[in-house]
Design a protein around this motif. Sequence first.
Motif, PDB file in Angstrom:
ATOM      1  N   ASN A  24      33.436  37.300  46.932  1.00 19.26           N
ATOM      2  CA  ASN A  24      34.251  36.090  46.916  1.00 19.26           C
ATOM      3  C   ASN A  24      35.552  36.358  46.182  1.00 19.26           C
ATOM      4  O   ASN A  24      35.749  37.431  45.590  1.00 19.26           O
ATOM      5  N   VAL A  25      36.463  35.401  46.237  1.00 16.86           N
ATOM      6  CA  VAL A  25      37.789  35.578  45.651  1.00 16.86           C
ATOM      7  C   VAL A  25      37.702  35.868  44.158  1.00 16.86           C
ATOM      8  O   VAL A  25      38.433  36.722  43.635  1.00 16.86           O
ATOM      9  N   GLU A  26      36.814  35.186  43.466  1.00 13.01           N
ATOM     10  CA  GLU A  26      36.685  35.402  42.019  1.00 13.01           C
ATOM     11  C   GLU A  26      36.324  36.843  41.709  1.00 13.01           C
ATOM     12  O   GLU A  26      36.891  37.466  40.799  1.00 13.01           O
ATOM     13  N   ASP A  27      35.362  37.404  42.456  1.00  8.82           N
ATOM     14  CA  ASP A  27      34.955  38.795  42.239  1.00  8.82           C
ATOM     15  C   ASP A  27      36.081  39.759  42.595  1.00  8.82           C
ATOM     16  O   ASP A  27      36.274  40.787  41.928  1.00  8.82           O
ATOM     17  N   LEU A  28      36.822  39.438  43.664  1.00  3.47           N
ATOM     18  CA  LEU A  28      37.936  40.296  44.065  1.00  3.47           C
ATOM     19  C   LEU A  28      38.999  40.338  42.969  1.00  3.47           C
ATOM     20  O   LEU A  28      39.546  41.403  42.658  1.00  3.47           O
ATOM     21  N   ILE A  29      39.295  39.184  42.387  1.00  3.92           N
ATOM     22  CA  ILE A  29      40.276  39.125  41.298  1.00  3.92           C
ATOM     23  C   ILE A  29      39.805  39.978  40.117  1.00  3.92           C
ATOM     24  O   ILE A  29      40.586  40.716  39.512  1.00  3.92           O
ATOM     25  N   THR A  30      38.512  39.877  39.799  1.00  2.00           N
ATOM     26  CA  THR A  30      37.955  40.671  38.702  1.00  2.00           C
ATOM     27  C   THR A  30      38.095  42.157  38.977  1.00  2.00           C
ATOM     28  O   THR A  30      38.470  42.937  38.088  1.00  2.00           O
ATOM     29  N   ASP A  31      37.807  42.571  40.195  1.00  2.00           N
ATOM     30  CA  ASP A  31      37.918  43.984  40.560  1.00  2.00           C
ATOM     31  C   ASP A  31      39.348  44.485  40.418  1.00  2.00           C
ATOM     32  O   ASP A  31      39.595  45.556  39.846  1.00  2.00           O
ATOM     33  N   VAL A  32      40.291  43.727  40.967  1.00  2.00           N
ATOM     34  CA  VAL A  32      41.696  44.149  40.904  1.00  2.00           C
ATOM     35  C   VAL A  32      42.190  44.133  39.459  1.00  2.00           C
ATOM     36  O   VAL A  32      42.924  45.025  39.028  1.00  2.00           O
ATOM     37  N   LYS A  67      35.897  51.550  34.381  1.00  2.00           N
ATOM     38  CA  LYS A  67      36.563  51.553  33.084  1.00  2.00           C
ATOM     39  C   LYS A  67      37.265  50.234  32.827  1.00  2.00           C
ATOM     40  O   LYS A  67      37.206  49.673  31.728  1.00  2.00           O
ATOM     41  N   GLY A  68      37.910  49.713  33.856  1.00  3.46           N
ATOM     42  CA  GLY A  68      38.634  48.464  33.715  1.00  3.46           C
ATOM     43  C   GLY A  68      37.744  47.272  33.480  1.00  3.46           C
ATOM     44  O   GLY A  68      38.084  46.354  32.735  1.00  3.46           O
ATOM     45  N   LEU A  69      36.573  47.248  34.129  1.00  4.55           N
ATOM     46  CA  LEU A  69      35.655  46.122  33.961  1.00  4.55           C
ATOM     47  C   LEU A  69      35.233  45.950  32.508  1.00  4.55           C
ATOM     48  O   LEU A  69      34.967  44.843  32.053  1.00  4.55           O
ATOM     49  N   LYS A  70      35.174  47.048  31.771  1.00  2.00           N
ATOM     50  CA  LYS A  70      34.789  46.971  30.359  1.00  2.00           C
ATOM     51  C   LYS A  70      35.830  46.210  29.543  1.00  2.00           C
ATOM     52  O   LYS A  70      35.525  45.675  28.478  1.00  2.00           O
ATOM     53  N   GLY A  71      37.073  46.188  30.061  1.00  2.00           N
ATOM     54  CA  GLY A  71      38.132  45.518  29.316  1.00  2.00           C
ATOM     55  C   GLY A  71      38.429  44.109  29.771  1.00  2.00           C
ATOM     56  O   GLY A  71      39.258  43.427  29.191  1.00  2.00           O
TER      57      GLY A  71
END
Length: 275
Positions: free
Chosen positions: A120-128, A44-48
């Motif tokens: 990677n760090v970028e993907d982790l930031i996106t997930d959080v 849900k969060g990724l959509k935003g």
Amino acid sequence: MAKYTAADVKALRERTGSGMMDCKKALDEAEGDVDKAIELLRVKGLKGVAKRSGRTTTNGLVAAKVDGRHAYLIELDCETDFVAKNERFIELAEQILTAVAEVGASDEQAALGAPVEGKNVEDLITDVSSIIGEKIVLRRVANLEGERFAVYLHRTNPDLPPQVGVVVAYTGDDSETAHSIAQHIAFADPKYLTREEVPADQVENERRIAEETSRNEGKPEKAIPRIVEGRVNGFFKTIVLPDQEYARDHKLSIAQVLKDAGLTVSAFVRYRVGN
């Protein structure tokens, strides 16, 4: 009928940093399965994420780590102070800092590509970011090399994580004075280690302003060169570390304090969140 308890909602909030109602809705949809609820929150969060790209990030924290002959300082930004003190956000900063140190990253691009937990760090930031619901930005990364380091992290608000971070690379044995120099830097915000580092055009502009001001004040022509030099020296005292007055004793310059302590500063970095 709900297949979860208030304790489950609380636990989910602590693990994800999401709002209470979002956690309850996720648990409802997941029929009480916490792991599935976390995945639902993330999706849900990724959509935003794209919608949040234009938001400003003026809150956050600084974190530092010394690893052998290197010291690292990062600034991780978010939108609100509520998230800045969130346990998951603070944990994210520590994960990033560890990843940065492991690859020896010296800038944001290298840091974002650093591996962490199978991504990677970028993907982790996106997930959080998708779970917490705020834009998160790794704004700055510094990597200092040196013999010894003094680190000072300052909380501008006792309820929030550190907002000002300083790392000083130095040689010498007086670690207490080195730490006080780091504290001074946090307070006085010098921009340069030597006068030679100050851009020449900036110095000339200050000299021109000082000269024009002196003439407008009606100073004697013969006295103007001396007055200008005095004012330019005053300018250096505001931005060059050794020229500054020591915050703990204004009768001493930083240069004198370093000399008396047998210290030599080779580099320093100062970050203030959102500044």
